[in-house]
Design a protein around this motif. Structure first.
Motif: not given
Length: 580
Positions: A473-480
Motif C-alpha cells: 500500500y502506498l502512503p496515501n492510504c487513509t490511515a497514513m
C-alpha cells in the motif's frame, strides 16, 4: 542548566541504597510499530519471524486485551507516566527535531519512582517525549543512564534523521543519538555508536551486558528502533552480523518466499528485534537474575509505507481494522506478554482490559511494592491501575487472541480514554505557513473512548480499510494520509471524511458494524459520551503552542554539538518551554 530538583539524589548505576526487601529485576521491552499480525503466536498461518517471542510468550502470560495509543510519542508519554494523554497534552503530538514541548515535568516517570525504591534504572532506544531542554532528557527524568534518540525516526545505521538543518546559511545533515548519566549530569554525542552498527542489535547487546553486570534491583527499558518503517536500504543485515555461523535469516527468507518484498524486509527487521529479546532474556538467565520481562508494542503497525509496495517495512494488523495513526483496533490493539518463569506460577492468557498507563502502577506497586498514591504536585494522581495480582492468577487455558473480553471482563480496568482533543489539527506538524491554531468547542471534540465491550469514536476518519499483509500500500492510504484525524489543511481536507462510530467489540471485534446511529444504541451512545465528558471535566490539557518549528537557538546548539540533536533552551524566548 539542569534545575535543582533534577540534581538531587542522582546516583551512579549500581550505587543505590539497598531496598528493604528483595525486589525482582524488571525489563520493559517496547517494540516500535509491531502490529497485531506481526508476531508468530498471533499469526500461526505465516512463517514466524519471532521464535523467541513465540516461545517466551507461550511460557508466560499473554495479554489478549492490551492497548496503546495509535502513535509513538503519545504511547511513550502514557507508558512512562501512567497518565491519559488528554491530561498530558499529548493527544496526538509527535515529537520531532524542533518540538518545543515534553510530557509535563510534574508527572514522575516509572524510572523516577523506582529509583526511590532502590532500583538502578537504565534505558536504550527511542525516547520521543521531549528533549528541547535539559530537564526533559531521560537522565534527568529518572534514568541513571540512557543511550538513544529523541525523534520519531533515524537511519538504523548512520543515525541520520533524513533532514538537514541550516547554520550560517549552510545546510548541514542532522543526526540523532546521545547518551547521558544522572550521576554527573553529563551527556555526549557517542561517536563510538555512529559506526553503522544496526541499532536494534546495538541496543539489545548493550542491554544484555548491563543486565549481566548490574548490582541490586534493576529496571531496564529497551525501546527498540525496530520495526519502525524508516525507508533505509542500509538496514539489510547478515547472519554473521547477528550470530556468526547462523543460517537464521536464510531460513527466514526461504519461509517467506511467496511474500511481498516489503514483508520480507519487515520480517528481517522483526527477526533482529526477536533475536535481541532472546539475547536479553538469556543474559539475565545466565547471570541468575531473570526476574520479570515485559514485551509489548507501542502502537499498531503501519501498512502504508513511504516506499510503496516493494520497499520499506510494512507491518500488519490484519484482520483488525486500519493501522497506526488511527483509533480503530488495528491502530491501538497490540501484542503484549509477561515472561517471568520463576515468579509467575502459571502460564496462559490474561483477558483483562489493559493499557500502557497501567504499567507504572503494575510495576511500581504490584511488582516492586512501592507507593503510587497522589502527590503534592499532581493532586489528581495517575490513571493507571495495578494488574499484577490478576496476571499472577491466570490459569492455563486455550484461548484465541481474537476473542474480545467478555461483558464482565476479569481485571481491574473497565475503560480506556484514548483521546479527547479540542484542537482542529495535529499541532505537532505546525509550520510557519500552517493555519492559525483553532480550538474546537467540546461538542465538536475528537473522542476515542472504550467502556467495557463498547467503543465510541467521534469525528474519526471515515471508512478506513482492512490492510492485507500480502499486498503493498502506498502512503496515501487513509490511515497514513489523514494522520490522526487532524490535518485539515486545504490540500488534504477533501481526502479525509469524518464520522462517528460505535462498536460492540464482543460481538464485532473486527469493527465491521457501526452502531452509532442504531436506534437501539442511542441511550448507550449518550451514556458513553457522558462518561467521556466527565473525564474532560475532571482534567484536560492541550496547549495550542505546541509546535515543531526551526529556530536559530536550536540550529546553533545542533551545530555546536556536532550536527546532532541536543537541547537548546528552557525559556519561551528560545522556543522551548518547560511545563511543570
Amino acid at each position: 542548566m539542569v534545575g535543582q530538583r533534577y540534581d538531587q539524589g542522582a546516583e551512579a548505576l549500581g550505587t543505590h541504597p539497598a531496598a528493604p526487601t528483595p525486589r525482582p529485576d524488571v525489563v520493559l521491552i517496547t517494540i516500535d510499530d509491531a502490529g497485531f499480525n506481526d508476531v508468530g503466536y498471533q499469526n500461526p498461518s505465516a512463517y514466524s519471524a519471532t521464535p523467541n517471542i513465540d516461545r517466551y510468550s507461550s511460557q508466560g502470560v499473554r495479554l489478549s486485551q492490551y492497548y496503546g495509543q495509535p502513535s509513538c510519542s503519545p504511547s511513550r508519554a502514557a507508558l512512562m507516566t501512567g497518565v491519559w494523554v488528554h491530561r498530558l497534552g499529548f493527544q496526538d503530538s509527535e515529537v520531532s527535531a524542533y518540538s518545543n514541548f515534553s510530557t509535563p515535568l510534574r508527572y514522575a516517570t516509572i524510572a523516577e519512582r523506582l529509583k526511590k525504591l532502590g532500583y538502578a534504572t537504565v534505558g536504550w532506544g527511542k525516547w520521543n517525549i521531549g528533549h528541547c531542554a535539559e530537564a526533559m532528557l531521560p537522565w534527568n527524568r529518572g534514568f541513571d543512564y540512557f543511550l538513544g534518540y529523541f525523534t520519531a525516526a533515524i537511519d538504523y545505521r548512520t543515525r541520520a534523521t533524513g533532514r538537514n538543518y541550516t547554520h550560517g546559511g549552510v545546510d548541514r545533515p542532522l543526526y540523532d543519538q546521545l547518551e547521558g548519566w544522572a550521576s554527573t549530569g553529563e551527556w555526549r554525542k557517542p561517536e563510538d555508536v555512529f559506526d553503522e552498527t544496526y541499532d536494534s542489535l546495538l541496543y539489545a547487546k548493550k542491554a544484555a551486558a548491563a543486565i549481566s553486570t548490574a548490582d541490586g534491583p534493576l529496571f531496564a527499558w529497551l525501546a527498540f528502533h525496530g520495526v519502525h518503517a524508516d525507508n533505509d536500504d542500509s538496514k539489510n543485515i547478515t547472519d554473521n552480523e547477528i550470530e556468526p555461523g547462523s543460517r537464521g535469516l536464510a531460513e527466514l527468507r526461504r519461509g517467506l518466499a511467496n511474500a511481498t518484498d516489503g514483508r520480507i524486509k519487515f520480517a528481517e527487521a522483526m527477526y533482529v528485534v526477536d533475536y535481541g529479546v532472546g539475547l536479553v532474556v538469556e543474559a539475565a538467565r545466565d547471570a541468575n537474575r531473570l526476574g520479570i520481562v515485559i514485551v509489548h508494542s507501542d502502537n499498531g503497525a503501519m501498512p502504508c509505507t513511504y516506499g510503496g509496495p516493494t520497499a520499506d517495512v510494512p507491518g500488519s494488523n490484519y484482520p483488525l481494522r486500519s493501522g497506526k495513526f488511527q483509533y480503530f483496533e488495528g491502530g491501538v490493539r497490540v501484542p503484549a506478554f509477561v515472561y517471568a518463569p520463576e515468579i509467575l506460577p502459571t502460564t496462559g492468557v490474561y483477558r483483562g482490559l489493559m493499557h500502557h498507563v497501567d504499567w507504572l502502577p503494575t510495576i511500581v506497586a504490584g511488582i516492586a511494592g512501592g507507593d503510587v498514591s497522589k502527590t503534592d504536585a499532581d493532586d489528581l494522581g495517575i490513571d493507571g491501575v495495578d494488574h499484577w495480582a490478576w496476571i499472577k492468577s491466570v490459569r492455563v487455558e486455550d484461548d484465541s487472541p481474537l476473542l474480545a473480553a467478555p461483558l464482565d471482563a476479569v481485571g481491574p480496568r473497565d475503560e480506556i480514554v484514548f483521546d479527547i482533543s479540542t484542537a482542529a489539527y495535529n499541532l505537532s506538524y505546525g509550520t510557519d505557513s500552517a493555519p492559525k491554531d483553532l480550538r474546537l468547542p467540546y461538542a465538536d471534540a475528537i473522542i476515542a473512548y472504550r467502556y467495557k465491550h463498547l467503543k465510541l469514536l467521534k469525528r474519526h476518519t471515515d471508512d478506513d480499510a482492512y490492510y492485507r499483509p500480502d499486498r503493498g500500500y502506498l502512503p496515501n492510504c487513509t490511515a497514513m494520509f489523514c494522520m490522526m484525524n487532524r490535518e485539515l489543511y486545504s490540500t488534504q481536507e477533501a481526502r479525509c471524511d469524518f464520522t462517528d462510530f460505535l462498536f460492540n467489540l464482543t460481538e464485532d471485534p473486527l469493527e465491521q458494524n457501526n452502531l452509532a446511529d442504531h436506534p437501539h444504541y442511542r441511550h448507550i451512545r449518550r451514556d458513553l459520551e457522558d462518561k467521556a465528558k466527565r473525564h474532560f471535566s475532571r482534567a484536560f490539557y492541550q496547549p495550542l503552542n505546541h509546535i515543531s518549528r526551526s529556530s536559530v537557538d536550536a540550529n546553533h546548539a545542533f551545530y555546536k554539538a556536532g550536527d546532532v540533536i541536543v537541547p537548546w533552551g528552557g525559556e519561551p524566548k528560545s522556543g522551548c518551554e518547560l511545563v511543570y
